[in-house]
Enzyme design. Structure first.
Site, PDB file in Angstrom:
ATOM      1  N   HIS A  37       0.854  -0.884   0.142  1.00 22.61           N
ATOM      2  CA  HIS A  37       0.260   0.029  -0.021  1.00 22.61           C
ATOM      3  C   HIS A  37       1.125   1.042   0.165  1.00 22.61           C
ATOM      4  O   HIS A  37      -0.023   2.456  -0.680  1.00 22.61           O
ATOM      5  CB  HIS A  37      -1.023  -0.050   1.072  1.00 22.61           C
ATOM      6  CG  HIS A  37      -1.360  -1.160   1.328  1.00 22.61           C
ATOM      7  ND1 HIS A  37      -1.530  -2.026   2.129  1.00 22.61           N
ATOM      8  CD2 HIS A  37      -3.022  -1.435   1.067  1.00 22.61           C
ATOM      9  CE1 HIS A  37      -3.111  -2.836   2.697  1.00 22.61           C
ATOM     10  NE2 HIS A  37      -3.363  -2.507   0.766  1.00 22.61           N
ATOM     11  N   SER A 188      -2.595  -7.626   2.907  1.00 27.21           N
ATOM     12  CA  SER A 188      -3.380  -7.884   3.782  1.00 27.21           C
ATOM     13  C   SER A 188      -3.657  -9.515   5.160  1.00 27.21           C
ATOM     14  O   SER A 188      -3.237  -9.249   5.935  1.00 27.21           O
ATOM     15  CB  SER A 188      -4.575  -7.156   4.336  1.00 27.21           C
ATOM     16  OG  SER A 188      -4.852  -6.535   3.368  1.00 27.21           O
TER      17      SER A 188
HETATM   18  P1  AMP Z   1      -6.708  -4.106  -0.323  1.00 30.06           P
HETATM   19  O1  AMP Z   1      -6.121  -2.903   0.743  1.00 30.06           O
HETATM   20  O2  AMP Z   1      -6.021  -5.292  -0.705  1.00 30.06           O
HETATM   21  O3  AMP Z   1      -7.984  -3.803  -1.253  1.00 30.06           O
HETATM   22  O4  AMP Z   1      -5.972  -2.766  -2.043  1.00 30.06           O
HETATM   23  C1  AMP Z   1      -5.807  -1.988  -1.734  1.00 30.06           C
HETATM   24  C2  AMP Z   1      -4.687  -1.329  -3.144  1.00 30.06           C
HETATM   25  O5  AMP Z   1      -3.610  -2.136  -3.010  1.00 30.06           O
HETATM   26  C3  AMP Z   1      -4.833  -2.192  -3.926  1.00 30.06           C
HETATM   27  O6  AMP Z   1      -4.722  -1.370  -5.477  1.00 30.06           O
HETATM   28  C4  AMP Z   1      -4.290  -3.761  -4.408  1.00 30.06           C
HETATM   29  O7  AMP Z   1      -4.052  -3.839  -6.090  1.00 30.06           O
HETATM   30  C5  AMP Z   1      -2.926  -2.694  -3.707  1.00 30.06           C
HETATM   31  N1  AMP Z   1      -1.778  -3.450  -3.317  1.00 30.06           N
HETATM   32  C6  AMP Z   1      -2.503  -4.517  -2.447  1.00 30.06           C
HETATM   33  N2  AMP Z   1      -1.342  -5.298  -2.223  1.00 30.06           N
HETATM   34  C7  AMP Z   1      -0.404  -4.593  -2.739  1.00 30.06           C
HETATM   35  C8  AMP Z   1       1.372  -5.351  -3.309  1.00 30.06           C
HETATM   36  N3  AMP Z   1       1.556  -6.509  -2.510  1.00 30.06           N
HETATM   37  N4  AMP Z   1       1.897  -4.144  -4.175  1.00 30.06           N
HETATM   38  C9  AMP Z   1       1.574  -3.036  -4.129  1.00 30.06           C
HETATM   39  N5  AMP Z   1       0.270  -3.057  -4.573  1.00 30.06           N
HETATM   40  C10 AMP Z   1      -0.862  -3.870  -3.911  1.00 30.06           C
END
Ligand code: AMP
Length: 284
Positions: A37, A188
């Site tokens: 993130h 997460s």
């Molecule tokens: P989430 O909180 O899982 O909904 O993710 C929020 C944003 O962070 C989304 O655009 C995900 O694709 C991005 N994201 C989650 N994990 C990663 C990671 N390991 N590397 C880069 N972006 C990520």
């Protein structure tokens, strides 16, 4: 760092910023933040005057109520991390703020098959929920640039199509997946992995990397490559739901007879009770 819970207060702040000619970069998240993130925040800070991160565990994108209930919530630590990374604004709305009882309608999008495959096939309704919340958040924030991770490649592609259909002047930026040193994509959900299965989880990245290497060597036996990868994942003690070599734009299964400018290899697997996804792509 500015902290807002209510749309009305965020609006006041952002309209002032906009009238001062400042550009706005936006990274929507569901919290339980990690270095992946922070990479979105980092990129947004490079390209915009103001960076805003939202933390909202969106109930409408969870097809499994148990998954929603177990989703990690760590807002106090999240705020510390965002502060350490000099994020300008954090928006932490309640469910009622995003989905008021009198209802907010969103357009019917035509995703032309993008939502029928992979995550869409295994998590019915998931992308309708994602589109709904992103549409709502974009209406609230009205950013110049939107930052989303490659880790959720299918989600990125669907939101890209949504922005095209809405003809919104928002640049969608894809941020490269951030990985643990052993290759496991940061997520997460990783914090819920049992230590034993955590040790085995990098098999997903290994299996994807092997496929990518084979593709680079010109191997076009896509279905055999997918099956070998599934066996490798099973042998490591994870349960694959799918391994799919797909066209990187239509997301439909790739076929040797139909050349693709981009191939994406996507995987979803259960690591104990935790469902993990990952992908790699190859431009050719
Ligand atoms: P989430 O909180 O899982 O909904 O993710 C929020 C944003 O962070 C989304 O655009 C995900 O694709 C991005 N994201 C989650 N994990 C990663 C990671 N390991 N590397 C880069 N972006 C990520």
């Amino acid at each position: 760092m500015q902290y807002f819970k209510r749309i009305v207060d965020l609006h006041k702040y952002l309209s002032q910023a906009r009238s001062n000619g400042l550009t706005i970069g936006f990274a929507p998240t569901m919290g339980a933040l990690h270095a992946g993130h922070m990479s979105l925040i980092h990129d947004s800070k490079l390209e915009n005057d103001i960076t805003i991160c939202s933390i909202f565990v969106n109930p409408t994108q969870f097809n499994d109520p148990a998954d929603l209930e177990k989703y990690p919530r760590t807002v106090a630590e999240d705020l510390d991390l965002l502060y350490d990374h000099a994020c300008d604004v954090v928006f932490v709305p309640t469910v009622l703020e995003i989905y008021p009882p009198d209802g907010i309608s969103s357009p019917d999008f035509d995703f032309e098959g993008l939502t029928d495959v992979m995550e869409g096939a295994f998590r019915p309704g998931h992308f309708a929920g994602v589109a709904q919340v992103v549409y709502r958040l974009l209406n609230i924030v009205r950013p110049d640039r939107l930052y989303m991770g490659q880790k959720d490649y299918q989600q990125w592609t669907i939101i890209h199509r949504m922005l095209e259909q809405l003809q919104l002047p928002i640049d969608l930026v894809m941020v490269t997946t951030v990985r643990e040193p052993d290759g496991l994509a940061m997520s997460s959900r990783n914090r819920r992995l049992d230590p034993d299965i955590r040790m085995q989880a990098p098999v997903l990245y290994q299996a994807l990397s092997e496929i990518l290497e084979a593709l680079m060597e010109g191997n076009k036996d896509y279905r055999a490559l997918e099956n070998n990868a599934k066996e490798k994942i099973l042998a490591a003690g994870l349960e694959p739901e799918y391994v799919q070599i797909a066209d990187g734009y239509t997301l439909q299964p790739a076929h040797p007879a139909k050349p693709s400018k981009r191939l994406v290899v996507c995987v979803a697997a259960w690591a104990g009770e935790v469902r993990l996804i990952d992908n790699l792509f190859l431009d050719q």
